[in-house]
Design a protein around this motif. Structure first.
Motif, PDB file in Angstrom:
ATOM      1  N   LYS A   1       2.511   4.478  -0.542  1.00  0.00           N
ATOM      2  CA  LYS A   1       2.182   5.211  -1.843  1.00  0.00           C
ATOM      3  C   LYS A   1       3.156   4.571  -2.968  1.00  0.00           C
ATOM      4  CE  LYS A   1       1.048  10.228  -1.579  1.00  0.00           C
ATOM      5  NZ  LYS A   1       1.511  11.421  -1.481  1.00  0.00           N
ATOM      6  N   THR A   2       4.272   3.916  -2.512  1.00  0.00           N
ATOM      7  CA  THR A   2       5.164   3.261  -3.769  1.00  0.00           C
ATOM      8  C   THR A   2       5.177   1.829  -3.589  1.00  0.00           C
ATOM      9  OG1 THR A   2       6.853   3.384  -1.939  1.00  0.00           O
ATOM     10  CG2 THR A   2       6.763   5.321  -3.373  1.00  0.00           C
ATOM     11  N   THR A   3       4.479   1.295  -2.477  1.00  0.00           N
ATOM     12  CA  THR A   3       4.359  -0.035  -2.699  1.00  0.00           C
ATOM     13  C   THR A   3       3.117  -0.756  -2.691  1.00  0.00           C
ATOM     14  OG1 THR A   3       4.041  -0.402  -0.222  1.00  0.00           O
ATOM     15  CG2 THR A   3       6.250  -0.549  -1.042  1.00  0.00           C
ATOM     16  N   PHE A   4       1.817   0.215  -2.615  1.00  0.00           N
ATOM     17  CA  PHE A   4       0.580  -0.163  -2.639  1.00  0.00           C
ATOM     18  C   PHE A   4       0.134  -1.241  -1.336  1.00  0.00           C
ATOM     19  CE2 PHE A   4       1.574   0.496  -7.154  1.00  0.00           C
ATOM     20  CZ  PHE A   4       1.316   1.612  -6.969  1.00  0.00           C
ATOM     21  N   LEU A   5       1.017  -1.389  -0.445  1.00  0.00           N
ATOM     22  CA  LEU A   5       0.785  -2.127   0.653  1.00  0.00           C
ATOM     23  C   LEU A   5      -0.268  -1.304   1.609  1.00  0.00           C
ATOM     24  CD1 LEU A   5       4.196  -3.631   1.593  1.00  0.00           C
ATOM     25  CD2 LEU A   5       2.432  -4.881   0.458  1.00  0.00           C
ATOM     26  N   ASP A   6      -1.167  -2.114   2.288  1.00  0.00           N
ATOM     27  CA  ASP A   6      -2.170  -1.553   3.255  1.00  0.00           C
ATOM     28  C   ASP A   6      -1.248  -0.680   4.227  1.00  0.00           C
ATOM     29  OD1 ASP A   6      -3.924  -2.701   1.682  1.00  0.00           O
ATOM     30  OD2 ASP A   6      -4.330  -4.332   3.026  1.00  0.00           O
TER      31      ASP A   6
ATOM     32  N   LEU B   1       4.911   7.139   2.648  1.00  0.00           N
ATOM     33  CA  LEU B   1       5.563   6.888   1.168  1.00  0.00           C
ATOM     34  C   LEU B   1       5.764   5.502   0.879  1.00  0.00           C
ATOM     35  CD1 LEU B   1       8.784   9.560   1.365  1.00  0.00           C
ATOM     36  CD2 LEU B   1       6.565   9.745   0.328  1.00  0.00           C
TER      37      LEU B   1
END
Lengths: 208, 208, 208, 208, 208, 208
Positions: free
Chosen positions: B188-193, B185
């Motif tokens: 998906k919600t931060t676009f961090l790797d 999650l």
């Protein structure tokens, strides 16, 4: 390939002109019960949120040996609508902030330097006062009479925080003796002796 | 002869139990959206309005080299219902208060010692940051992401004031990586790797 | 014979210009901490209270496969001063509303279509998330980080209600990576790796 | 090596019991003007923030062919103190929500299905009404008389949002004719014919 | 010798233009959700805070044998932003203030002369009414239907106080029958007979 | 045939226990910043909303020849949470209400009988005072020093309305001289002569 994400964000209506995270006051326009109209966000810079005057000691070369330097909405319009403000208090040796009220805000005082005897009086006529040392904080609830006295041997400095950008200030002596309120009315409503009233009117520049 | 004036005043119903100039919180009782129930006025003393913990430096022997010492309603129940609170910020050399928000209050920071680089980001995604010197104050409007970094060569200390006795604090990193929010999650919600998320979960004690 | 009753009512001062049941915002005038000045009641029609843009799906052809269509005071000035607003959320398959906050409002989401995984994180760092089905509603308290993800196999649609006509919106990624906040400051205040920061700045159009 | 950062965070006083991001109402305790006392945060789960009853159509097999399903604080205690609530409105063919007010909240209605003729009347006695189609939203300012009528050929459904967790509801007919308010007083204060009053008292179960 | 104290006070920034103890409304400028912009303090005189129209009986030579004389912000701009207002109620023999609501304020009525039967109806449909004598006060909570009837043999006079400078007034009969709301809609939303509606529209000047 | 309409209404959740149109204070329970907990609606009667003590003249046989009879929340719990209250003021010949403030409310005074010289002093130290005749009303903004003097030849009576159910009252003389605030502190913070302070402490029962 990543352009679409930019696209969707730029479609969002959250431009400077539409979002009111803050409302830097435009003091040139008339205020209203909520404060001042907002400066246009496009003209707002970080300097609207930074204020430096509290870093300088106020001039305490006066009879009360005290100075208050405010950072209220009138001096620091970035506070407009945000529900708080600050001020700096300088007390020379023997300095005193006379009995006063803030009609529109509660106050918390933080002692930066020195020793301060501070207190307030409640509606129920109870007295709450204490010697405060460096690092102590003290609460003065909204609208109640209170005072601060330098009770140490050196200067005292404090930072005071208010629960309003526009706390107001009514110094009781100044209100009673520093204007044109007729002596007769002061005597009738305070039970002070007429000579006492006239003496303080003389000191504080009152007439009538 | 003067007794009658006492008489009339004592007839007034403004006893301790009937007047609410203040409402020192009784933390043992459940709070509600307005705060905590009031301690009985007869049990209130000046010590309910004085708090000394902000006079002591916080322990900055930690990774962020920073410490926040709060005087919120939970620590200082005299603030209950009064619409403001304070905290002390200590930043060792290289210390940082990471990106965070206060969901329930605007903030004004006063630099007591040292040099601090502080800033916030608006809903309109504008960045406002500046180097602050001793004596400067800076506003951080309610709910917006902001940070403070020691940008000088010595320690930095600040007093921060909030427009609520209970401002809340959400440190973004801690919220994202310091709990059991599933890695999937977060990604998906931060676009961090995913690797980045797992690394910081490791640092901050997060699971999932 | 019945004219007198008309007479007395017409004597009452409740003309359009004197009564403020509502205050349709005049967006051409500067706003203030309470909102926008009111459009003159004589110019107000039912169309000031009706808004149709939420009936149309937003364009989700973008990376996040999501669109938010607001009916905030900036789009729907009839909401000015009334303490609430709405928005429509469209999520294509795999769509996501990234981690964000509303600095000025609590939110309640109503699922119109599809399945949404939604959650928020508290100041105490507790995570609250759940799969929501059509007809479910979920609360997101003011100022806290939260997200919504399409967790079903078709599109998802929701109506969200806010406790302010101007809730604000701060998407964490956009705030951190979509502007000119220097990479060095992002790294220092988020503990993210520099490469990660630069990668997302690239995606989101950030500089510095 | 990374433990110190955990240490400093765990020293912060932001435990569940001290932070009031939300205040899930404990309906077993007495409320006050601000709402209900808060459930202890440690007992709060995501289920306190999710509510499913609005997903089910209300029973419109009644004379007005309408049903209102509320998600107010009494049904959904997670809304306590958050300043908003929702309800679902089902209107069968020819269904009507009779003239009513919400004493404590403004309302925004979103048409989910069908066609609704809705309107309100201002203090200045102006009438604002319109046919609403699927996707339209309409505002009903606080405290003003308003109504909704199914003006289409099929069922109509709407979601309504309020600016209070406890908006109240006063259906004018029910207030005038559905209780023990003496017929004589109803006649005197409404100018309705006595026969009309008695007829509606009969329908609505009123006495006196 | 005493000049220094004057000096320090005059240095304080508490000029007329900077302090907002009050905000006398400038009705020539557009209002906003918080009220009207403030008249410049330098132009404010004591006459902005004194109003004499409530000392004169209203004209009750009309069908309802009643008159309401308001001192709301529109008549008495000194009330702007102060959270209260007054009105005078004159009831000739058999006079009645018909069923009405104030959408924006609670009310307390003080009987100056005569006997008044007054009451209100709650959201829970409970009826609260009582005969009031000279000197009695009665509360009417915000937004609820209420009425006053002269139940004595002489004139009755009351002073009413409101919790807003702009309480609004919606007289139910006037709202239902005194405007262009179509008869068909009135019938559908009130269940009154069409003949009754048309009769009262005739009396109250309604059309449609 | 008409039963179904009853059925649908009875299905609505608007029972006494769920709707908070009002919140009659239960003074036996602890208050909080929003007021007192609510008495259970089922136990509320019309008598909770009616109060008769203001119909009786207060006893002015005392030195100030004045009496204030309050109807604040402590005397009249029906006002709890409603944002207003009343009081009655009786002034015998030469009677005076000494200089005082209400820390928590603005005030409007309505002269019922006689002639009253009333005034207030602003934060900007401007004096606003005027002779008021029967029927005049005058505003005293929140927290400012004000007074009322019987300036006629007979008794004077007034009704005063406040913008809070709990306005508070701080009579300056009583606060300065009627408690145990040390004489030395009074002298330092008021600049009054020590003899004057001791004289008034004697009159008002103060010690220290």
């Amino acid at each position: 390939m990543f352009l679409p994400i930019l696209f969707i964000f730029s479609l969002l209506p959250f431009s400077h002109s539409a979002v009111q995270d803050f409302c830097v006051g435009d003091l040139a326009l008339p205020d209203n019960p909520a404060g001042y109209p907002c400066k246009k966000p496009a003209k707002v810079t970080v300097n609207d949120f930074v204020f430096s005057a509290l870093g300088v000691a106020g001039n305490t070369s006066n009879l009360i040996k005290a100075a208050v330097t405010p950072a209220f909405v009138a001096q620091f319009p970035g506070l407009n609508g945000l529900g708080l403000s600050l001020a700096r208090l300088d007390l020379a040796v023997d300095g005193v902030v006379p009995m006063h009220t803030h009609p529109g805000a509660s106050e918390v005082l933080f002692v930066l330097e020195g020793t301060i005897c501070a207190g307030f009086i409640s509606s129920a006529n109870a007295v709450y006062f204490k010697q405060l040392s460096k690092g102590d904080i003290m609460i003065f609830p909204q609208g109640l009479l209170h005072f601060q006295i330098n009770s140490g041997k050196g200067v005292a400095i404090a930072i005071v925080s208010f629960s309003s950008p526009n706390p107001g200030l009514q110094i009781t002596d100044f209100a009673l003796f520093g204007n044109n309120l007729p002596t007769e009315l002061v005597v009738k409503t305070t039970f002070l002796d007429e000579a006492q009233v006239k003496k303080l009117k003389g000191v504080l520049g009152g007439t009538g």
